[in-house]
Motif scaffolding. Structure first.
Motif, PDB file in Angstrom:
ATOM      1  N   ARG A  58       0.824  -1.195   0.000  1.00  7.28           N
ATOM      2  CA  ARG A  58       0.000   0.000   0.000  1.00  7.28           C
ATOM      3  C   ARG A  58       0.864   1.253   0.000  1.00  7.28           C
ATOM      4  NH1 ARG A  58      -3.226  -1.696   5.453  1.00  7.28           N
ATOM      5  NH2 ARG A  58      -3.513  -3.919   4.973  1.00  7.28           N
ATOM      6  N   GLY A  59       0.220   2.341  -0.387  1.00  4.46           N
ATOM      7  CA  GLY A  59       0.927   3.613  -0.296  1.00  4.46           C
ATOM      8  C   GLY A  59       0.301   4.659  -1.182  1.00  4.46           C
ATOM      9  N   PRO A  60       0.412   5.933  -0.811  1.00  4.88           N
ATOM     10  CA  PRO A  60      -0.136   7.017  -1.646  1.00  4.88           C
ATOM     11  C   PRO A  60       0.709   7.198  -2.900  1.00  4.88           C
ATOM     12  CG  PRO A  60       1.080   7.922   0.205  1.00  4.88           C
ATOM     13  CD  PRO A  60       1.052   6.440   0.416  1.00  4.88           C
ATOM     14  N   ARG A  61       0.095   7.709  -3.912  1.00  4.54           N
ATOM     15  CA  ARG A  61       0.793   7.976  -5.172  1.00  4.54           C
ATOM     16  C   ARG A  61       0.012   9.003  -5.974  1.00  4.54           C
ATOM     17  NH1 ARG A  61      -0.990   2.775  -6.359  1.00  4.54           N
ATOM     18  NH2 ARG A  61      -0.346   2.435  -4.213  1.00  4.54           N
ATOM     19  N   LYS A  62       0.643   9.560  -6.947  1.00  7.15           N
ATOM     20  CA  LYS A  62      -0.004  10.515  -7.829  1.00  7.15           C
ATOM     21  C   LYS A  62      -0.591   9.783  -9.021  1.00  7.15           C
ATOM     22  CE  LYS A  62       2.983  14.437  -6.632  1.00  7.15           C
ATOM     23  NZ  LYS A  62       3.945  15.460  -7.144  1.00  7.15           N
ATOM     24  N   LYS A  63      -1.664  10.340  -9.516  1.00  9.45           N
ATOM     25  CA  LYS A  63      -2.347   9.729 -10.658  1.00  9.45           C
ATOM     26  C   LYS A  63      -1.459   9.812 -11.899  1.00  9.45           C
ATOM     27  CE  LYS A  63      -6.735  10.030 -13.179  1.00  9.45           C
ATOM     28  NZ  LYS A  63      -8.012  10.770 -13.302  1.00  9.45           N
ATOM     29  N   GLY A  64      -1.354   8.688 -12.612  1.00 10.92           N
ATOM     30  CA  GLY A  64      -0.635   8.680 -13.873  1.00 10.92           C
ATOM     31  C   GLY A  64       0.798   8.194 -13.781  1.00 10.92           C
ATOM     32  N   ILE A  65       1.348   7.981 -12.580  1.00 13.87           N
ATOM     33  CA  ILE A  65       2.723   7.507 -12.461  1.00 13.87           C
ATOM     34  C   ILE A  65       2.749   5.987 -12.551  1.00 13.87           C
ATOM     35  CG2 ILE A  65       3.287   9.473 -10.978  1.00 13.87           C
ATOM     36  CD1 ILE A  65       3.444   7.442  -8.651  1.00 13.87           C
ATOM     37  N   ASP A  66       3.920   5.435 -12.834  1.00 16.52           N
ATOM     38  CA  ASP A  66       4.084   3.983 -12.900  1.00 16.52           C
ATOM     39  C   ASP A  66       4.357   3.464 -11.492  1.00 16.52           C
ATOM     40  OD1 ASP A  66       4.428   1.387 -13.577  1.00 16.52           O
ATOM     41  OD2 ASP A  66       6.312   1.668 -14.676  1.00 16.52           O
ATOM     42  N   TYR A  67       3.252   3.263 -10.728  1.00 14.88           N
ATOM     43  CA  TYR A  67       3.422   2.861  -9.337  1.00 14.88           C
ATOM     44  C   TYR A  67       3.929   1.438  -9.210  1.00 14.88           C
ATOM     45  CZ  TYR A  67      -1.101   0.537  -9.975  1.00 14.88           C
ATOM     46  OH  TYR A  67      -2.115  -0.260 -10.425  1.00 14.88           O
ATOM     47  N   ARG A  68       3.704   0.623 -10.237  1.00  8.20           N
ATOM     48  CA  ARG A  68       4.197  -0.753 -10.179  1.00  8.20           C
ATOM     49  C   ARG A  68       5.728  -0.771 -10.156  1.00  8.20           C
ATOM     50  NH1 ARG A  68       0.239  -4.202  -8.529  1.00  8.20           N
ATOM     51  NH2 ARG A  68      -1.657  -3.951  -9.760  1.00  8.20           N
ATOM     52  N   ALA A  69       6.316   0.147 -10.897  1.00  7.32           N
ATOM     53  CA  ALA A  69       7.772   0.203 -10.914  1.00  7.32           C
ATOM     54  C   ALA A  69       8.340   0.581  -9.556  1.00  7.32           C
ATOM     55  CB  ALA A  69       8.234   1.201 -11.976  1.00  7.32           C
ATOM     56  N   SER A  77     -15.228   3.321  -5.871  1.00  3.11           N
ATOM     57  CA  SER A  77     -15.264   4.741  -6.258  1.00  3.11           C
ATOM     58  C   SER A  77     -13.852   5.326  -6.314  1.00  3.11           C
ATOM     59  CB  SER A  77     -16.127   5.530  -5.279  1.00  3.11           C
ATOM     60  OG  SER A  77     -15.550   5.556  -3.986  1.00  3.11           O
ATOM     61  N   VAL A  78     -12.964   4.901  -5.399  1.00  3.07           N
ATOM     62  CA  VAL A  78     -11.573   5.367  -5.432  1.00  3.07           C
ATOM     63  C   VAL A  78     -10.845   4.775  -6.635  1.00  3.07           C
ATOM     64  CG1 VAL A  78      -9.372   5.308  -4.201  1.00  3.07           C
ATOM     65  CG2 VAL A  78     -11.484   5.723  -2.944  1.00  3.07           C
ATOM     66  N   MET A  79     -11.086   3.501  -6.923  1.00  2.00           N
ATOM     67  CA  MET A  79     -10.464   2.882  -8.092  1.00  2.00           C
ATOM     68  C   MET A  79     -10.877   3.589  -9.380  1.00  2.00           C
ATOM     69  SD  MET A  79      -8.472   0.369  -7.017  1.00  2.00           S
ATOM     70  CE  MET A  79      -8.055   1.521  -5.692  1.00  2.00           C
ATOM     71  N   ASP A  80     -12.143   4.006  -9.462  1.00  2.00           N
ATOM     72  CA  ASP A  80     -12.597   4.732 -10.651  1.00  2.00           C
ATOM     73  C   ASP A  80     -11.863   6.060 -10.795  1.00  2.00           C
ATOM     74  OD1 ASP A  80     -14.363   2.722 -11.264  1.00  2.00           O
ATOM     75  OD2 ASP A  80     -16.098   3.693 -10.329  1.00  2.00           O
ATOM     76  N   LYS A  81     -11.667   6.758  -9.672  1.00  3.15           N
ATOM     77  CA  LYS A  81     -10.965   8.046  -9.726  1.00  3.15           C
ATOM     78  C   LYS A  81      -9.507   7.865 -10.138  1.00  3.15           C
ATOM     79  CE  LYS A  81     -13.851  10.251  -6.194  1.00  3.15           C
ATOM     80  NZ  LYS A  81     -13.892  10.853  -4.825  1.00  3.15           N
ATOM     81  N   ILE A 139      -4.197   2.597  -2.410  1.00  3.48           N
ATOM     82  CA  ILE A 139      -3.529   3.883  -2.202  1.00  3.48           C
ATOM     83  C   ILE A 139      -3.564   4.299  -0.735  1.00  3.48           C
ATOM     84  CG2 ILE A 139      -4.116   4.567  -4.551  1.00  3.48           C
ATOM     85  CD1 ILE A 139      -6.204   6.466  -3.347  1.00  3.48           C
ATOM     86  N   ASP A 140      -4.059   3.412   0.145  1.00  2.00           N
ATOM     87  CA  ASP A 140      -4.076   3.650   1.585  1.00  2.00           C
ATOM     88  C   ASP A 140      -4.861   4.914   1.944  1.00  2.00           C
ATOM     89  OD1 ASP A 140      -3.396   2.493   3.969  1.00  2.00           O
ATOM     90  OD2 ASP A 140      -1.514   3.581   4.195  1.00  2.00           O
ATOM     91  N   CYS A 141      -6.024   5.061   1.300  1.00  2.00           N
ATOM     92  CA  CYS A 141      -6.849   6.256   1.533  1.00  2.00           C
ATOM     93  C   CYS A 141      -7.727   6.129   2.767  1.00  2.00           C
ATOM     94  CB  CYS A 141      -7.727   6.530   0.315  1.00  2.00           C
ATOM     95  SG  CYS A 141      -8.919   5.210  -0.048  1.00  2.00           S
ATOM     96  N   TYR A 142      -7.925   4.892   3.242  1.00  2.00           N
ATOM     97  CA  TYR A 142      -8.724   4.591   4.438  1.00  2.00           C
ATOM     98  C   TYR A 142     -10.227   4.835   4.230  1.00  2.00           C
ATOM     99  CZ  TYR A 142      -4.888   3.536   7.593  1.00  2.00           C
ATOM    100  OH  TYR A 142      -3.814   2.926   8.209  1.00  2.00           O
ATOM    101  N   TRP A 143     -10.667   4.992   2.998  1.00  2.00           N
ATOM    102  CA  TRP A 143     -12.107   5.144   2.791  1.00  2.00           C
ATOM    103  C   TRP A 143     -12.854   3.884   3.205  1.00  2.00           C
ATOM    104  CZ3 TRP A 143     -14.695   8.302  -1.585  1.00  2.00           C
ATOM    105  CH2 TRP A 143     -14.276   9.628  -1.514  1.00  2.00           C
TER     106      TRP A 143
END
Length: 472
Positions: free
Chosen positions: A252-263, A305-309, A270-274
């Motif tokens: 888990r971990g926060p990240r910015k949209k569009g980055i290659d988080y797998r790398a 809903s978070v996955m869609d965003k 994204i550990d948003c806790y929703w």
């Protein structure tokens, strides 16, 4: 002796086990409002059940309340049928059917009853809705509670509790109305003429609803409901429950949209806790299956809903089984579930057949204990009986009584009066059955006392008894 217990082998950074007080009070749970598929399902299941509960007592059938549990008269009126104490076995039968339904559904879908139709969950969500209307969503409620008391806070809190009391009072009136008679209850309460017992129970259920749904909430599901404790006995590896897909979500971990988080070695979470913020029982589904989980699906809607965003695929948290998470397959038809379903269908079918074929009249025949075994008068052998007739139908009827027995015997029946019984009335009438002495070939033989409604011949009950005469 210590009154502290360790919690799930929780440890601090230095490896020391952390303890909590055994009776430590928990912080208030602030639930985030969310929309989604399972939220809509809850609306479509909860609203009809609420409408059924609140409006059924107001229905009338043939001039009486359609569903009325009249305890003083020992009669349960359910639509067009009246049940009495002699039908107690049907209630026991119905409870057994409900138990098997619970076993079957839990084996198949887990605690779906708790999450969607349990009164504790439905009423708690109604109270949370009242909070949101008066105080705002989660962040606003937290800020309001943390802030000082002022005119706005008093107004908002007062509105919340006013709605809670209104819902609690309406719930109590509807529930007590099933037993007291809803129209009589409302009129008597408005005119300050209600029976003290009626007033007590309305007050009791108002207070109980207010406390359970307003304050206890998740504590009922966690610590008071026995279902949470024995549900694991009915679970298996193919039971469909809410699961977090750890292989996809970790690390888990926060990240910015569009980055290659797998790398960067991150998973989809994204550990948003929703998923935690929407949970009515305040658990983290990412910690694995827990007995507190009520399978409400709110965490599924929140995560989707978070996955869609984030433009990730849905289903990081989803309804699935342990086998599906590990092997990609799940077995819906399995022996235990099939056995539960088969027994449930068989018992439900027999129950419906018993109710449909149940006669609304019942006759009981007793030999008169105060009389001699038989009497002989004018060449006739006489036996005296008491016939007790219970008219369980919704309409009054006139009844006739006749005797059936061996062919070739001339039976004569005498009774003191015609029998006319109102709906729900029970009446006992003595009768005298005579047979000519010369026809009586046996000292004892079976006869049948038949009770039948004059206006509805299909209402008939036949009772076997014994006719006694002198020994040959």
């Amino acid at each position: 002796m210590s009154d502290q217990i360790p919690t799930r082998e929780e440890q601090d950074g230095d490896g020391e086990v952390r303890y909590r007080m055994l009776y430590e009070s928990e912080d208030k749970v602030y639930i985030r409002h969310i929309r989604g598929f399972y939220t809509r399902i809850r609306k479509y299941t909860g609203l009809p059940l609420l409408a059924l509960f609140f409006f059924t007592p107001w229905l009338n059938i043939e001039g009486r309340q359609a569903v009325h549990f009249d305890l003083p008269a020992r009669q349960f009126h359910i639509f067009w049928t009246t049940f009495g104490p002699q039908d107690g076995f049907l209630l026991a039968w119905l409870l057994i059917i409900a138990a098997f339904a619970l076993f079957a559904v839990t084996t198949w879908l887990g605690r779906v009853w708790c999450g969607f139709t349990c009164p504790q969950t439905v009423w708690t969500l109604m109270f949370i809705w009242a909070e949101r209307i008066c105080e705002g969503d989660r962040n606003k409620r937290m800020k309001l509670d943390a802030g000082p008391w002022n005119a706005e806070k008093i107004l908002r809190k007062g509105g919340t509790h006013a709605l809670w009391i209104f819902i609690s009072l309406a719930t109590a009136l509807a529930f007590v109305g099933y037993f007291y008679g809803i129209r009589d209850l409302v009129v008597d309460l408005a005119g300050f003429q209600a029976h003290p017992q009626g007033v007590f129970w309305v007050g009791f259920f108002t207070f109980a609803t207010y406390m359970n749904a307003g304050f206890l909430r998740e504590q009922v599901c966690k610590y008071m409901c026995p279902y949470a404790r024995f549900q694991s006995v009915m679970y298996d590896r193919d039971t469909l429950t809410v699961h977090y897909d750890a292989r996809r979500g970790e690390t888990r971990g926060p990240r910015k949209k569009g980055i290659d988080y797998r790398a960067e070695g991150l998973g989809d979470c994204i550990d948003c806790y929703w998923c935690v913020q929407v949970c009515p029982v305040d658990i983290d589904i990412r910690d694995g299956l827990q007995y507190e989980c009520i399978n409400c699906g709110l965490c599924v809607d929140a995560c989707n809903s978070v996955m869609d965003k984030m433009e990730y695929p849905q289903g990081l948290i989803r309804y699935t089984s342990e086998d599906e998470l590990e092997t990609g397959k799940t077995q819906l038809l399995r022996p235990r579930l099939f056995g539960y379903a088969l027994v449930l269908l068989l018992m439900a079918g027999l129950f419906v057949q018993q109710v449909v074929t149940r006669s609304p009249i019942e006759a009981e025949v007793l030999r008169d204990r105060g009389a001699r075994m038989f009497r002989e008068s004018q060449g006739l052998i006489q036996n005296v009986y008491t016939v007790k007739i219970n008219n369980m139908d919704q309409a009054p009827h006139e009844f006739t009584i006749r005797v059936e027995g061996k062919v070739g015997y001339d039976y004569t029946l005498r009774m003191p009066r015609d029998i006319y019984l109102k709906a729900g009335e029970i009446f006992a009438v003595p009768i005298r059955v005579s047979i000519p002495k010369e026809q009586l070939k046996d000292a004892k033989h079976d006869i049948y006392i038949v009770v039948q409604a004059v206006d509805k011949p299909e209402l008939v009950d036949k009772h076997q008894t014994v006719f006694i005469g002198p020994k040959r």
